[in-house]
Design a protein around this motif. Structure first.
Motif, PDB file in Angstrom:
ATOM      1  N   GLU A 225       0.884  -1.176   0.000  1.00  0.00           N
ATOM      2  CA  GLU A 225       0.000   0.000   0.000  1.00  0.00           C
ATOM      3  C   GLU A 225       0.916   1.219   0.000  1.00  0.00           C
ATOM      4  O   GLU A 225       1.541   1.544   1.009  1.00  0.00           O
ATOM      5  CB  GLU A 225      -0.892  -0.016   1.249  1.00  0.00           C
ATOM      6  CG  GLU A 225      -1.906   1.121   1.262  1.00  0.00           C
ATOM      7  CD  GLU A 225      -2.720   1.185   2.555  1.00  0.00           C
ATOM      8  OE1 GLU A 225      -2.806   0.146   3.255  1.00  0.00           O
ATOM      9  OE2 GLU A 225      -3.249   2.273   2.861  1.00  0.00           O
ATOM     10  N   ILE A 226       0.999   1.871  -1.162  1.00  0.00           N
ATOM     11  CA  ILE A 226       1.984   2.948  -1.344  1.00  0.00           C
ATOM     12  C   ILE A 226       1.286   4.298  -1.355  1.00  0.00           C
ATOM     13  O   ILE A 226       0.315   4.484  -2.092  1.00  0.00           O
ATOM     14  CB  ILE A 226       2.743   2.767  -2.671  1.00  0.00           C
ATOM     15  CG1 ILE A 226       3.458   1.404  -2.695  1.00  0.00           C
ATOM     16  CG2 ILE A 226       3.741   3.893  -2.902  1.00  0.00           C
ATOM     17  CD1 ILE A 226       3.927   0.982  -4.067  1.00  0.00           C
ATOM     18  N   THR A 227       1.757   5.237  -0.554  1.00  0.00           N
ATOM     19  CA  THR A 227       1.229   6.597  -0.650  1.00  0.00           C
ATOM     20  C   THR A 227       2.381   7.568  -0.761  1.00  0.00           C
ATOM     21  O   THR A 227       3.459   7.336  -0.210  1.00  0.00           O
ATOM     22  CB  THR A 227       0.378   6.990   0.572  1.00  0.00           C
ATOM     23  OG1 THR A 227       1.118   6.687   1.755  1.00  0.00           O
ATOM     24  CG2 THR A 227      -0.935   6.245   0.599  1.00  0.00           C
TER      25      THR A 227
ATOM     26  N   ILE B   7     -16.434  18.170   7.601  1.00  0.00           N
ATOM     27  CA  ILE B   7     -15.206  18.294   6.818  1.00  0.00           C
ATOM     28  C   ILE B   7     -14.587  16.909   6.716  1.00  0.00           C
ATOM     29  O   ILE B   7     -14.473  16.203   7.722  1.00  0.00           O
ATOM     30  CB  ILE B   7     -14.225  19.282   7.492  1.00  0.00           C
ATOM     31  CG1 ILE B   7     -14.841  20.694   7.497  1.00  0.00           C
ATOM     32  CG2 ILE B   7     -12.871  19.281   6.781  1.00  0.00           C
ATOM     33  CD1 ILE B   7     -14.063  21.693   8.316  1.00  0.00           C
ATOM     34  N   LEU B   8     -14.225  16.510   5.504  1.00  0.00           N
ATOM     35  CA  LEU B   8     -13.607  15.201   5.301  1.00  0.00           C
ATOM     36  C   LEU B   8     -12.202  15.410   4.753  1.00  0.00           C
ATOM     37  O   LEU B   8     -12.028  15.894   3.631  1.00  0.00           O
ATOM     38  CB  LEU B   8     -14.432  14.361   4.322  1.00  0.00           C
ATOM     39  CG  LEU B   8     -13.834  13.013   3.944  1.00  0.00           C
ATOM     40  CD1 LEU B   8     -13.636  12.131   5.171  1.00  0.00           C
ATOM     41  CD2 LEU B   8     -14.711  12.295   2.919  1.00  0.00           C
ATOM     42  N   VAL B   9     -11.206  15.083   5.575  1.00  0.00           N
ATOM     43  CA  VAL B   9      -9.810  15.210   5.162  1.00  0.00           C
ATOM     44  C   VAL B   9      -9.349  13.824   4.728  1.00  0.00           C
ATOM     45  O   VAL B   9      -9.453  12.874   5.504  1.00  0.00           O
ATOM     46  CB  VAL B   9      -8.942  15.722   6.327  1.00  0.00           C
ATOM     47  CG1 VAL B   9      -7.468  15.750   5.941  1.00  0.00           C
ATOM     48  CG2 VAL B   9      -9.426  17.097   6.766  1.00  0.00           C
ATOM     49  N   THR B  10      -8.865  13.693   3.492  1.00  0.00           N
ATOM     50  CA  THR B  10      -8.416  12.379   3.038  1.00  0.00           C
ATOM     51  C   THR B  10      -6.901  12.365   2.910  1.00  0.00           C
ATOM     52  O   THR B  10      -6.272  13.395   2.701  1.00  0.00           O
ATOM     53  CB  THR B  10      -9.017  12.013   1.670  1.00  0.00           C
ATOM     54  OG1 THR B  10      -8.421  12.851   0.676  1.00  0.00           O
ATOM     55  CG2 THR B  10     -10.515  12.188   1.663  1.00  0.00           C
ATOM     56  N   GLY B  11      -6.326  11.210   3.064  1.00  0.00           N
ATOM     57  CA  GLY B  11      -4.880  11.083   2.903  1.00  0.00           C
ATOM     58  C   GLY B  11      -4.307  10.165   3.956  1.00  0.00           C
ATOM     59  O   GLY B  11      -4.360  10.476   5.151  1.00  0.00           O
ATOM     60  N   THR B  12      -3.763   9.040   3.498  1.00  0.00           N
ATOM     61  CA  THR B  12      -3.137   8.114   4.427  1.00  0.00           C
ATOM     62  C   THR B  12      -2.013   8.810   5.195  1.00  0.00           C
ATOM     63  O   THR B  12      -1.774   8.527   6.362  1.00  0.00           O
ATOM     64  CB  THR B  12      -2.619   6.891   3.650  1.00  0.00           C
ATOM     65  OG1 THR B  12      -3.724   6.325   2.939  1.00  0.00           O
ATOM     66  CG2 THR B  12      -2.049   5.840   4.573  1.00  0.00           C
ATOM     67  N   GLU B  13      -1.348   9.779   4.548  1.00  0.00           N
ATOM     68  CA  GLU B  13      -0.240  10.480   5.220  1.00  0.00           C
ATOM     69  C   GLU B  13      -0.752  11.304   6.407  1.00  0.00           C
ATOM     70  O   GLU B  13      -0.028  11.514   7.373  1.00  0.00           O
ATOM     71  CB  GLU B  13       0.555  11.337   4.221  1.00  0.00           C
ATOM     72  CG  GLU B  13      -0.148  12.587   3.696  1.00  0.00           C
ATOM     73  CD  GLU B  13      -1.095  12.322   2.534  1.00  0.00           C
ATOM     74  OE1 GLU B  13      -1.378  11.146   2.251  1.00  0.00           O
ATOM     75  OE2 GLU B  13      -1.563  13.295   1.926  1.00  0.00           O
ATOM     76  N   THR B  75      -1.559  11.180  -9.153  1.00  0.00           N
ATOM     77  CA  THR B  75      -1.205   9.766  -8.981  1.00  0.00           C
ATOM     78  C   THR B  75      -2.452   8.910  -8.754  1.00  0.00           C
ATOM     79  O   THR B  75      -3.517   9.415  -8.387  1.00  0.00           O
ATOM     80  CB  THR B  75      -0.217   9.579  -7.804  1.00  0.00           C
ATOM     81  OG1 THR B  75      -0.699  10.266  -6.669  1.00  0.00           O
ATOM     82  CG2 THR B  75       1.141  10.134  -8.161  1.00  0.00           C
ATOM     83  N   ALA B  76      -2.277   7.595  -8.943  1.00  0.00           N
ATOM     84  CA  ALA B  76      -3.416   6.681  -8.953  1.00  0.00           C
ATOM     85  C   ALA B  76      -4.075   6.545  -7.581  1.00  0.00           C
ATOM     86  O   ALA B  76      -5.219   6.113  -7.467  1.00  0.00           O
ATOM     87  CB  ALA B  76      -2.967   5.310  -9.455  1.00  0.00           C
ATOM     88  N   ASP B  77      -3.359   6.898  -6.498  1.00  0.00           N
ATOM     89  CA  ASP B  77      -3.960   6.774  -5.168  1.00  0.00           C
ATOM     90  C   ASP B  77      -4.834   7.982  -4.829  1.00  0.00           C
ATOM     91  O   ASP B  77      -5.377   8.063  -3.735  1.00  0.00           O
ATOM     92  CB  ASP B  77      -2.872   6.543  -4.097  1.00  0.00           C
ATOM     93  CG  ASP B  77      -1.857   7.669  -4.023  1.00  0.00           C
ATOM     94  OD1 ASP B  77      -1.692   8.397  -5.028  1.00  0.00           O
ATOM     95  OD2 ASP B  77      -1.206   7.825  -2.975  1.00  0.00           O
TER      96      ASP B  77
END
Lengths: 429, 429
Positions: A225-227, B7-13, B75-77
């Motif tokens: 799982e790449i971010t 509020i919806l914050v997305t991002g695995t980081e 990017t694809a993610d």
């Protein structure tokens, strides 16, 4: 199947943006370490119905664990313990032994504040010692106890209740991990590996292309799982995977390392700050001094963030005015007149001046226009000159036009400064 | 009834804690300004099912508006546009005109990076120009367009989709406010007032007692939503209320002002940083210089955060080593030997030295033990001495033992330093 958790951060001050939440991200990292996957971090205000709604959603999502932060203070707007008790179907009871332990803490604190109102303390003490029946107590670091609260019915997530101040929350989280109640809730946890690669001086689209190339016949990315994200002018590539996929990760890391050898600078979580520190500490040890204008102390501040920096950091000159550049860093007045304060020549003189005045082996000079005003057509706002010099005569200069506002320009400049130092310290004689 | 938003914050980081979310808090503040109440901020990773689950919860809570940040990159993610399109029941279509506008932006960017891969750019361009049919486009600041996406069915919240980088999100939010689609969704918004009082040098329990006294016969708090929190060593009291309750708020503010006259320093949102700047700029204007040891540049960095600080800030000396204290700030070697580097005497010499060396009217000196090591029984880790002096001879000294880790000690010390400067500048001759 791995254990899953949700994090609930409470506090109107966080929800309305006055305070930055540090607990959600910190807890996410700790949960990952014990093999628990995060579903979501939810921030709500100090309104009991909003807290209960968020708990209800996370429970409906089927998480095994919910960790809350905040809302355990002595004031009436701190309601988390009560809301969690109600949600888990447990009555609130005053724990007399806990009340005594908190009272002892308050007594010690009271000696530090004169004119303290003892009635106020007594009411807060009572409130903080009233907890859901059957909860496991986490001993207070400040005055607020934490709690591990399983559902009375046996169905649904266990809730770990922690106070908001990070200095209290962090040790209490570690205490919670050792409790039987938390262990029972996370029995299905299986560890997840996480690795980070850091690159500097490369746009995100280049990396996207590398990922596409990998998918078209490079190493297999299926189990990774790449971010990717840009942070403080660096590109971070974070990969999460099951330990069984470690070889896949290694093949991927090698693939990226070959394609981006010139910009990949860290594959072991080390920051450029830490790398610069390690390079200065190599034998023969070198010392560092900085003279900075537009960053106004932030570069020195960032260098001294690291404990132990006194072993190599001699000091810094914040030469904000032209006068200070001349008197403190020894920049010749003629250079300022001929080339202007923001110029290659003045950056070089600042680096040399920092090293000479502070008796350091390595000097760093920074001058630029942070904005919002001060830009010209030739030198727009965001123009920065950096210079770094070494006692053996090796030196590097760089100019960049930074995007963004004043705070952005200043912050990004500190990253460029550290990378310039890194390159200088790695350069052959 | 007021309009409500999530509020919806997305991002695995962001979810995994590597990046601090700045957008949620910023958006919360902007929503409040247009009279929209925040229900929750939710952070999820880059997994489409988690994003959809969060959208589903916020919609079920009955909000009128959802604002998302992140997940619009090339990017694809980056999947936010697609997930929102699906959630709102709208097909994804390639907008050819938008693709052309993004291509023009990419062409300009391409000139700044050598060796850029054009195929990579082309794929990203196509992805970023594929949007839900019928959405209102917010023109890109970077390369990602934003979107305002009402539900195809006419039932449920309108979703504003914004990119993650704050420098893009912020102007694009302002653009979204002007769209017909957003105005339609927030028609029921009614403004909410928010005021802040800031106190320094008072424990939270004292304030809790004041709130109890108010409830027992002081000003009516019924129509006020009051929250308190400690931040960077200051106590903030924030009150939200309907404009019709303005008189209630004024009575409350007066009540607190009388009870806490010695510690309440701000009732107009001004920070101590801004107050110090304003005091220095009063006629006759005074200039400032600092010499700091344990804070390592952070005080100078904080002072120069304010645009326009060059009008009064002469510069700073980061005198991390004892040598630097002597050579740069002129601290007599005998003082260091007799009293130690962390002492009232050395703090005073640093303040005097900063003012003298940099030719400033006001000098500030800071020396302390930030830790983790270096503490002794007599001077434990966290011990800090501060000194401030004025050209007319007025001076103030202070010592504190700061709690917390190295980062905490350093950060809190900057707040104490600014308050010492404030007191010095307010002191009569």
């Amino acid at each position: 199947m791995s254990a899953r958790a949700g994090i609930l951060v409470t506090g109107t001050e966080v929800l309305t943006g006055r305070v930055t939440d540090r607990n959600g991200p910190w807890l996410a990292e700790r949960l990952r370490e014990i093999g628990v996957d995060i579903e979501a971090i939810v921030v709500v205000g100090d309104r009991p119905q909003d807290m209960a709604a968020a708990l209800g959603w996370l429970a409906a999502e089927g998480v095994d664990l919910i960790v809350t932060s905040g809302g355990l203070g002595p004031t009436a707007d701190d309601l988390t313990a009560e809301v969690v008790g109600g949600f888990q179907g447990r009555e609130m009871v005053l724990d007399e032994a806990l009340r005594g332990r908190i009272a002892a803490i308050l007594e010690r604190l009271a000696r530090r504040w004169k004119d303290l109102d003892l009635n106020a303390l007594e009411d807060g003490n009572r409130k903080q010692a009233t907890i859901p029946a059957g909860a496991t107590i986490l001993e207070p670091i400040g005055t607020a106890p934490g709690l591990v609260v399983p559902p009375a019915s046996g169905e649904g997530p266990t809730i770990v209740v922690l106070p908001g101040p990070p200095s209290e929350l962090q040790p209490m989280w570690h205490a919670s991990v050792a409790t039987e109640a938390l262990r029972a809730a996370t029995r299905s946890a299986s560890p997840i590996e996480q690795r980070m690669l850091r690159l500097f001086g490369i746009p995100e689209s280049e990396l996207a292309e590398s990922l596409r190339r990998a998918e078209e016949g490079g190493p297999s990315l299926e189990r990774l799982e790449i971010t990717t994200c840009m942070r403080r002018a660096e590109l971070e590539v974070v990969t999460r995977f099951d330990p069984a996929a470690t070889e896949d990760y290694q093949a991927f890391a090698t693939f990226l390392g070959e394609r981006h050898a010139d910009t990949l600078f860290s594959d072991d979580e080390s920051s450029v700050d830490e790398q610069v520190a390690a390079l200065l500490l190599r034998a023969p040890r070198q010392t560092l001094a900085v003279a900075e204008s537009c960053t106004g102390g932030l570069v020195a501040g960032r260098i001294t963030d690291l404990a132990g920096s006194s072993a190599y950091f001699r000091g810094g000159l914040v030469v904000y005015s032209n006068d200070a550049k001349v008197t403190q860093a020894g920049v010749p007045v003629e250079l300022l007149e001929e080339f202007g304060a923001v110029s290659r020549e003045v950056a070089m003189a600042l680096a040399d001046g920092a090293a000479a005045r502070l008796g350091a082996d390595v000097g760093l000079g920074i001058t630029g226009i942070a904005g919002p005003g001060g830009g010209t057509e030739e030198k727009p706002t965001g123009t920065v000159w950096l210079s770094a010099c070494r006692s053996d005569g090796v030196r590097l200069e760089q100019t960049i036009t930074m995007p963004g506002d004043r705070a952005n320009v200043r912050d990004r400049t500190t990253t460029f400064a550290l990378h310039l130092l890194r390159r200088l310290l790695l350069a052959p004689s």
